[in-house]
Design a protein around this motif. Structure first.
Motif, PDB file in Angstrom:
ATOM      1  N   LEU A  42      70.105  47.651  10.204  1.00  0.00           N
ATOM      2  CA  LEU A  42      69.671  47.321  11.172  1.00  0.00           C
ATOM      3  C   LEU A  42      68.067  46.991  11.139  1.00  0.00           C
ATOM      4  O   LEU A  42      67.494  45.845  11.286  1.00  0.00           O
ATOM      5  N   GLY A  43      67.674  47.983  10.600  1.00  0.00           N
ATOM      6  CA  GLY A  43      66.160  48.321  10.026  1.00  0.00           C
ATOM      7  C   GLY A  43      65.760  47.218   9.241  1.00  0.00           C
ATOM      8  O   GLY A  43      64.990  46.299   9.406  1.00  0.00           O
ATOM      9  N   ALA A  72      67.396  44.430   8.503  1.00  0.00           N
ATOM     10  CA  ALA A  72      67.502  42.991   9.080  1.00  0.00           C
ATOM     11  C   ALA A  72      66.364  42.563  10.039  1.00  0.00           C
ATOM     12  O   ALA A  72      65.948  41.395   9.919  1.00  0.00           O
ATOM     13  N   ILE A  73      65.950  43.609  10.982  1.00  0.00           N
ATOM     14  CA  ILE A  73      64.812  43.273  11.778  1.00  0.00           C
ATOM     15  C   ILE A  73      63.589  43.074  11.002  1.00  0.00           C
ATOM     16  O   ILE A  73      62.870  42.117  11.306  1.00  0.00           O
ATOM     17  N   LEU A  74      63.233  44.022  10.209  1.00  0.00           N
ATOM     18  CA  LEU A  74      62.032  44.074   9.672  1.00  0.00           C
ATOM     19  C   LEU A  74      61.714  42.856   8.582  1.00  0.00           C
ATOM     20  O   LEU A  74      60.732  41.928   8.759  1.00  0.00           O
ATOM     21  N   SER A  85      63.646  40.158   8.588  1.00  0.00           N
ATOM     22  CA  SER A  85      63.690  38.748   9.407  1.00  0.00           C
ATOM     23  C   SER A  85      62.485  38.305  10.085  1.00  0.00           C
ATOM     24  O   SER A  85      61.857  37.202   9.962  1.00  0.00           O
ATOM     25  N   ALA A  86      61.785  39.326  10.528  1.00  0.00           N
ATOM     26  CA  ALA A  86      60.456  39.063  11.242  1.00  0.00           C
ATOM     27  C   ALA A  86      59.318  38.758  10.130  1.00  0.00           C
ATOM     28  O   ALA A  86      58.717  37.757  10.436  1.00  0.00           O
ATOM     29  N   TRP A  89      63.860  45.718   2.710  1.00  0.00           N
ATOM     30  CA  TRP A  89      63.562  44.653   3.469  1.00  0.00           C
ATOM     31  C   TRP A  89      63.207  43.407   2.620  1.00  0.00           C
ATOM     32  O   TRP A  89      63.361  42.144   3.069  1.00  0.00           O
ATOM     33  N   THR A 144      65.235  29.825  15.083  1.00  0.00           N
ATOM     34  CA  THR A 144      66.009  31.224  14.672  1.00  0.00           C
ATOM     35  C   THR A 144      67.589  30.833  14.920  1.00  0.00           C
ATOM     36  O   THR A 144      68.107  31.611  14.016  1.00  0.00           O
TER      37      THR A 144
END
Length: 326
Positions: free
Chosen positions: A136-137, A139-141, A143-144, A200, A239
């Motif tokens: 999750l970490g 993917a979020i970082l 992707s952003a 990331w 997105t």
């Protein structure tokens, strides 16, 4: 010769264009009168989206069903390990050290006299927690950062590309040995933070390429021409159509992070006792592999099955979300 009266219907019918026009008109009237689709058999089916097609393919894929059932079982026992293991993973009896299978203890005992079965079951919680939170970490970082760089481009895209190259040049295991060797915490957070720090760039590069491809589509250009803001373009139009590759890579990477946690714990820089972990148990059992191979067999087998299940799930999701493979 007397002149014939002018008849518009006969004049149109005498030409090929007029016949085509009459035919098109009659077909249009027929379609308007037909309650269903063009064949008149019933209501016309709405075109399916990429996600509905993917879900339909996943439900028919035995690889997805098997891997999903295995992962569901792992999640259940990680949340409620006492359902299938009633013992205490930290309770040991040195008098039974290295003993084999016994009634009530099917996996035997380890070098400290702890029940291998109980420790293997409770080790699922640690591995699944590390894998899910790290994924999750990342993917979020990733992707952003990658999505913003791909959308805006320019100097920010160049800076991110060079920064990504720097992180790609760092060996993961070597970086773990250096960074985690100075950490004294017994929690999972330093390990998760390390995985996010070095994980990331891969997701970022994939998200960047997917956003660059999506923003060139006609529907994005039309929304931009109609005055849509950058935030609306990113959240509403880009997105949803660029997230599929990120989901595929993140699903496959989840199994990799579980394996990486076990590797770092085996080397002594990951999780530390009294935390129950498959990597810690494998490291402790490696010294007794000749005299008590069961100590190594069960935690290593559980680790292999877990990693394989997530990789199989990622492959099934990739096949379903990639239209070129259909």
């Amino acid at each position: 010769m007397p002149e014939q009266p002018f008849e518009p219907d006969r004049a149109i019918a005498g030409t090929g264009a007029g016949g085509a026009m009459d035919l098109a008109t009659s077909e249009a009237e027929t379609l308007e009168k037909t309650p269903g689709g063009p064949d008149g058999t019933g209501p016309q089916e709405r075109p399916r989206s990429l996600w509905s097609d993917a879900w339909r393919d996943l439900r028919r894929n035995p690889v997805f069903i098997i891997s999903a059932l295995v992962i569901l079982f792992l999640i259940v026992i990680s949340l409620w390990p006492s359902l299938i293991a009633s013992g205490n993973p930290l309770k040991c009896n040195l008098a039974k050290a290295q003993e084999g299978s016994q009634p009530g203890h099917p996996f035997g005992y380890d070098g400290q006299g702890c029940d291998v079965y109980t420790r293997t079951v409770y080790g699922t919680r640690t591995s699944v927690t590390v894998g899910v939170l790290a994924t999750l970490g990342v993917a979020i970082l990733g992707s952003a950062l990658g999505g913003l760089a791909g959308f805006f481009g320019g100097v920010w895209d160049s800076i991110l590309s060079r920064l990504t190259d720097i992180f790609f040049a760092i060996p993961v295991v070597l970086g773990g040995l250096v960074l985690l060797s100075v950490v004294t915490s017994n929690t999972v957070w330093p390990v998760i933070g390390f995985m996010v720090l070095l994980g990331w760039p891969q997701i970022s590069r994939i998200a960047r390429g997917s956003v660059i491809t999506a923003k060139q589509n006609d529907y994005v250009q039309a929304a931009r021409a109609l005055g849509a803001s950058n935030s609306r373009l990113l959240l509403r139009h880009i997105t949803p159509n660029a997230v599929a590759p990120v989901i595929v890579v993140a699903t496959i990477a989840l199994g990799t992070y579980i394996s990486l946690e076990a590797t770092l714990s085996y080397l002594g820089v990951g999780l530390k006792p009294p935390t129950v972990s498959w990597g810690i148990d494998i490291s402790s059992a490696s010294a007794y592999i000749r005299n008590a191979p069961h100590m190594l067999l069960w935690p290593a087998g559980a680790l292999a099955i877990t990693v394989l299940a997530f990789i199989m799930l990622g492959d099934a999701v990739r096949d379903a979300l990639d239209p070129k493979l259909r």
